[in-house]
Design a protein around this motif. Sequence first.
Motif: not given
Length: 311
Positions: A261-271
């Motif tokens: 989840l952290q990596n996806l947040i860092i990558a800007g994948e989330f709304k």
Amino acid sequence: MRKDKEWSDALLKLVSDLNNFNYADPSKDPAHAGCVPIYIDGHRVGVVPEDVLAELTNYPDVFSIHNDNSNKSVHLNEKLSTVEERSKAFEQVLQDLRHKEKFVTLKGWRNEKYSIYYKLGEPPLCHVERAGCPLFGFIQYGVHVNGYTLKDGQLKMWVGRRSKTKQTFPNMLDNMCAGGLTSGLGVTECTIKECQEEGSVEDETLKNLKAVGSISYCFKDYRGVEPETQYLYDLEVSPDFIPKNADGEMQNFQLYTIEELQNLIIAGEFKPNCALVIVDFLIRHGYVTPDDEPNYCYIIQRMHMALEPSL
């Protein structure tokens, strides 16, 4: 669990992006000095961007522009004294602007009404098409659900991939279940509805649904001014539970570990606001702590910006 500078920087960027507009007093920010407050029945209920203000002058039967001591403001016509009259007036103006293709946000017309309040808990002043709310800076309310489980000895969270045809943030990652607080629905009632429609969550599992707080923030983007308050819920599900979308708003669901989840947040994948919902979860569950995160207090403060008037 990551505790490095890249993660810390991502948290700062997230709360900064979601709070790029001073809702209390936009005049303090030169970039937003042209934005003016809007009043309904004598109550300040939003902020109108400069380009929207120029269009509202074309509807003198609905809006009046006041300029008192260089303090400009927009006022809904006092003759529109009932919820029905006000709602109808907003609908007519927004439909006209939509027909003229004046604003991008109206291309995402939802046929869904949001209730507009001076203070939440009081009767609504009117009901306005969801897509039109950013043009007036009306506070928008929503519900978000963190669906999580304990599997293989660690906590994991279900995340959905938004439909490619969503009006906003298509194809981005989202919380397991979330949605706007539609006029006429209670908060938990709306949350249960979203769980059933977006994740096919059964009644027995919904017994675990737990209200855990809220987040609030305000940003300005290509749609307009967007002050938002999101009601947050945690929902622990069984390890063998798999959400199934029933309303076409999610492409699929994936179960992620905390570090993923952290990596996806860092990558800007989330709304962005969905990422903030997850950050709130990580703070409440002790994954982000003041010992490990140097900006701990600042981040929490920026997740709870004051939007409503004082009691």
